[in-house]
Write a protein that holds these residues in place. Sequence first.
Motif, PDB file in Angstrom:
ATOM      1  N   GLY A  18     208.208 105.508  30.729  1.00  0.00           N
ATOM      2  CA  GLY A  18     208.853 106.063  28.732  1.00  0.00           C
ATOM      3  C   GLY A  18     209.686 106.780  29.013  1.00  0.00           C
ATOM      4  O   GLY A  18     211.391 106.307  27.618  1.00  0.00           O
ATOM      5  N   LEU A  19     210.209 107.852  30.187  1.00  0.00           N
ATOM      6  CA  LEU A  19     211.827 108.655  30.334  1.00  0.00           C
ATOM      7  C   LEU A  19     212.465 107.055  30.012  1.00  0.00           C
ATOM      8  O   LEU A  19     213.676 107.484  29.358  1.00  0.00           O
ATOM      9  CB  LEU A  19     211.875 109.904  31.387  1.00  0.00           C
ATOM     10  CG  LEU A  19     213.299 110.031  31.624  1.00  0.00           C
ATOM     11  CD1 LEU A  19     213.553 110.822  30.292  1.00  0.00           C
ATOM     12  CD2 LEU A  19     212.820 110.842  32.593  1.00  0.00           C
ATOM     13  N   ILE A  20     212.675 106.154  31.293  1.00  0.00           N
ATOM     14  CA  ILE A  20     213.808 105.893  31.310  1.00  0.00           C
ATOM     15  C   ILE A  20     213.889 104.366  30.321  1.00  0.00           C
ATOM     16  O   ILE A  20     215.325 104.123  29.884  1.00  0.00           O
ATOM     17  CB  ILE A  20     213.406 104.776  32.695  1.00  0.00           C
ATOM     18  CG1 ILE A  20     213.440 105.609  33.691  1.00  0.00           C
ATOM     19  CG2 ILE A  20     214.233 103.572  33.015  1.00  0.00           C
ATOM     20  CD1 ILE A  20     213.015 105.200  35.410  1.00  0.00           C
ATOM     21  N   ALA A  21     212.625 104.185  29.338  1.00  0.00           N
ATOM     22  CA  ALA A  21     212.419 103.369  28.764  1.00  0.00           C
ATOM     23  C   ALA A  21     213.274 103.870  27.523  1.00  0.00           C
ATOM     24  O   ALA A  21     214.284 103.359  26.471  1.00  0.00           O
ATOM     25  CB  ALA A  21     211.455 103.276  28.101  1.00  0.00           C
ATOM     26  N   GLU A  22     213.338 105.275  27.294  1.00  0.00           N
ATOM     27  CA  GLU A  22     214.059 105.695  25.901  1.00  0.00           C
ATOM     28  C   GLU A  22     216.197 106.238  26.551  1.00  0.00           C
ATOM     29  O   GLU A  22     216.540 105.814  25.464  1.00  0.00           O
ATOM     30  CB  GLU A  22     213.658 107.206  26.406  1.00  0.00           C
ATOM     31  CG  GLU A  22     213.972 107.993  24.610  1.00  0.00           C
ATOM     32  CD  GLU A  22     213.737 107.455  23.752  1.00  0.00           C
ATOM     33  OE1 GLU A  22     214.685 107.968  22.428  1.00  0.00           O
ATOM     34  OE2 GLU A  22     212.707 106.854  23.576  1.00  0.00           O
ATOM     35  N   LEU A  23     216.000 106.209  28.039  1.00  0.00           N
ATOM     36  CA  LEU A  23     217.387 105.905  28.039  1.00  0.00           C
ATOM     37  C   LEU A  23     218.104 105.106  28.240  1.00  0.00           C
ATOM     38  O   LEU A  23     219.215 104.339  28.242  1.00  0.00           O
ATOM     39  CB  LEU A  23     217.458 106.441  29.489  1.00  0.00           C
ATOM     40  CG  LEU A  23     217.093 107.718  30.327  1.00  0.00           C
ATOM     41  CD1 LEU A  23     217.030 108.428  31.688  1.00  0.00           C
ATOM     42  CD2 LEU A  23     217.739 109.329  29.175  1.00  0.00           C
ATOM     43  N   VAL A  24     217.014 104.239  28.331  1.00  0.00           N
ATOM     44  CA  VAL A  24     217.491 103.111  28.715  1.00  0.00           C
ATOM     45  C   VAL A  24     218.265 102.439  26.949  1.00  0.00           C
ATOM     46  O   VAL A  24     219.427 102.132  26.649  1.00  0.00           O
ATOM     47  CB  VAL A  24     216.681 101.763  28.715  1.00  0.00           C
ATOM     48  CG1 VAL A  24     217.025  99.957  28.279  1.00  0.00           C
ATOM     49  CG2 VAL A  24     216.466 101.510  30.467  1.00  0.00           C
ATOM     50  N   GLY A  30     224.616 101.997  22.994  1.00  0.00           N
ATOM     51  CA  GLY A  30     226.378 103.012  23.350  1.00  0.00           C
ATOM     52  C   GLY A  30     227.141 102.148  23.880  1.00  0.00           C
ATOM     53  O   GLY A  30     228.537 102.249  23.898  1.00  0.00           O
ATOM     54  N   GLN A  31     226.559 100.979  24.834  1.00  0.00           N
ATOM     55  CA  GLN A  31     227.047 100.791  25.754  1.00  0.00           C
ATOM     56  C   GLN A  31     227.893  99.364  25.244  1.00  0.00           C
ATOM     57  O   GLN A  31     229.275  99.389  24.680  1.00  0.00           O
ATOM     58  CB  GLN A  31     226.173 100.126  26.781  1.00  0.00           C
ATOM     59  CG  GLN A  31     226.607 100.706  27.748  1.00  0.00           C
ATOM     60  CD  GLN A  31     225.109 100.125  28.605  1.00  0.00           C
ATOM     61  OE1 GLN A  31     225.272 100.693  29.576  1.00  0.00           O
ATOM     62  NE2 GLN A  31     225.295  98.739  28.955  1.00  0.00           N
ATOM     63  N   PHE A  32     227.351  99.144  23.478  1.00  0.00           N
ATOM     64  CA  PHE A  32     227.326  97.938  23.006  1.00  0.00           C
ATOM     65  C   PHE A  32     228.514  98.623  21.689  1.00  0.00           C
ATOM     66  O   PHE A  32     229.222  98.220  21.663  1.00  0.00           O
ATOM     67  CB  PHE A  32     226.271  97.535  22.369  1.00  0.00           C
ATOM     68  CG  PHE A  32     226.139  96.224  22.801  1.00  0.00           C
ATOM     69  CD1 PHE A  32     226.422  94.844  23.055  1.00  0.00           C
ATOM     70  CD2 PHE A  32     224.426  95.853  23.918  1.00  0.00           C
ATOM     71  CE1 PHE A  32     226.313  93.769  23.672  1.00  0.00           C
ATOM     72  CE2 PHE A  32     223.712  94.908  24.676  1.00  0.00           C
ATOM     73  CZ  PHE A  32     225.097  93.741  24.505  1.00  0.00           C
ATOM     74  N   VAL A 173     229.830 106.906  25.697  1.00  0.00           N
ATOM     75  CA  VAL A 173     228.866 106.332  26.679  1.00  0.00           C
ATOM     76  C   VAL A 173     227.506 107.251  27.202  1.00  0.00           C
ATOM     77  O   VAL A 173     226.470 108.466  26.529  1.00  0.00           O
ATOM     78  CB  VAL A 173     228.068 105.155  27.219  1.00  0.00           C
ATOM     79  CG1 VAL A 173     226.196 104.826  26.897  1.00  0.00           C
ATOM     80  CG2 VAL A 173     229.081 104.293  26.791  1.00  0.00           C
ATOM     81  N   LEU A 174     228.285 108.806  28.131  1.00  0.00           N
ATOM     82  CA  LEU A 174     227.290 109.791  28.352  1.00  0.00           C
ATOM     83  C   LEU A 174     227.540 110.658  27.527  1.00  0.00           C
ATOM     84  O   LEU A 174     226.252 111.111  27.757  1.00  0.00           O
ATOM     85  CB  LEU A 174     227.920 110.054  29.749  1.00  0.00           C
ATOM     86  CG  LEU A 174     228.068 109.154  30.781  1.00  0.00           C
ATOM     87  CD1 LEU A 174     228.013 109.484  32.678  1.00  0.00           C
ATOM     88  CD2 LEU A 174     226.430 109.030  31.611  1.00  0.00           C
ATOM     89  N   ARG A 175     228.631 110.961  26.653  1.00  0.00           N
ATOM     90  CA  ARG A 175     227.866 111.795  26.124  1.00  0.00           C
ATOM     91  C   ARG A 175     227.103 111.909  24.939  1.00  0.00           C
ATOM     92  O   ARG A 175     226.299 112.614  24.439  1.00  0.00           O
ATOM     93  CB  ARG A 175     229.706 111.424  24.955  1.00  0.00           C
ATOM     94  CG  ARG A 175     229.354 113.745  24.756  1.00  0.00           C
ATOM     95  CD  ARG A 175     230.952 113.374  23.584  1.00  0.00           C
ATOM     96  NE  ARG A 175     232.104 113.123  25.336  1.00  0.00           N
ATOM     97  CZ  ARG A 175     233.376 111.758  25.105  1.00  0.00           C
ATOM     98  NH1 ARG A 175     233.013 111.318  24.241  1.00  0.00           N
ATOM     99  NH2 ARG A 175     233.642 112.318  26.029  1.00  0.00           N
ATOM    100  N   GLN A 176     226.999 110.504  24.584  1.00  0.00           N
ATOM    101  CA  GLN A 176     226.236 109.778  23.262  1.00  0.00           C
ATOM    102  C   GLN A 176     224.753 110.709  23.424  1.00  0.00           C
ATOM    103  O   GLN A 176     224.124 110.798  23.462  1.00  0.00           O
ATOM    104  CB  GLN A 176     225.896 108.802  23.046  1.00  0.00           C
ATOM    105  CG  GLN A 176     225.526 108.012  21.953  1.00  0.00           C
ATOM    106  CD  GLN A 176     225.810 107.184  21.515  1.00  0.00           C
ATOM    107  OE1 GLN A 176     226.423 105.849  21.542  1.00  0.00           O
ATOM    108  NE2 GLN A 176     224.131 105.820  21.093  1.00  0.00           N
ATOM    109  N   LEU A 177     224.826 110.386  25.284  1.00  0.00           N
ATOM    110  CA  LEU A 177     223.514 110.148  25.756  1.00  0.00           C
ATOM    111  C   LEU A 177     222.797 111.527  25.579  1.00  0.00           C
ATOM    112  O   LEU A 177     221.845 112.032  25.321  1.00  0.00           O
ATOM    113  CB  LEU A 177     223.286 109.309  27.804  1.00  0.00           C
ATOM    114  CG  LEU A 177     222.145 110.621  28.369  1.00  0.00           C
ATOM    115  CD1 LEU A 177     221.080 109.152  27.731  1.00  0.00           C
ATOM    116  CD2 LEU A 177     222.261 109.181  29.682  1.00  0.00           C
TER     117      LEU A 177
END
Length: 203
Positions: A18-24, A30-32, A173-177
């Motif tokens: 669940g954590l990885i799904a949210e991060l993805v 953010g990437q797009f 992208v990291l900042r947004q995360l």
Amino acid sequence: MAGVSVSSMQNFFHNKEGLIAELVGIMFSGQFNTAKQSSKASLTPIYTYAVETAIQIVLTERNENLREIYTEAYTMPDTLEYIHQNTAKELKAIFGDRFPDYEESQFYEIDIGTAALMRGYMAKPCDVHFPLYRKIERFLTASLRIFCVGEEEIEQVLAFIRSLDLNQLADGVLRQLFEQLENYFESDFSEAHRTARSGTWTE
């Protein structure tokens, strides 16, 4: 680093998947978005694809934690399905004019192959014999050929990628995360962000 307990993480995300799904979800969005903003309006959508995939490869070179997150995302069935479905939508928008008879489902089928290609490149760390920009160029050359992009246009795309500050784009992208994570837990993730940035790649 942010003072968030393991139990709080588990209560919010339930499990590692669940954590990885949210991060993805956050990072792909953010990437797009970053890629679209970085590609000039006068350029074709192919440049958006190139910038997005380049950012993703740069992120995996930041540190081994990010590499593990991405490679696991491309391995676990649920997150991989998310990647296939959402990437297929983007691929149709980007390459649809080259394949006018293709439905989204056919781009989904193509992404099964290109996602495996991406995972292979992400999993292999860069070194002095295989530097970052060569890795990016190898992936883009292979994937763009799959989408019937001509050699001259591929060279133009690669030249554009070389002109960008990919570390700066990846950091956005990291900042947004981390801003999203701060909203979830009302905690300060600035130190975690700083640590993630410390792996900025230089050749």
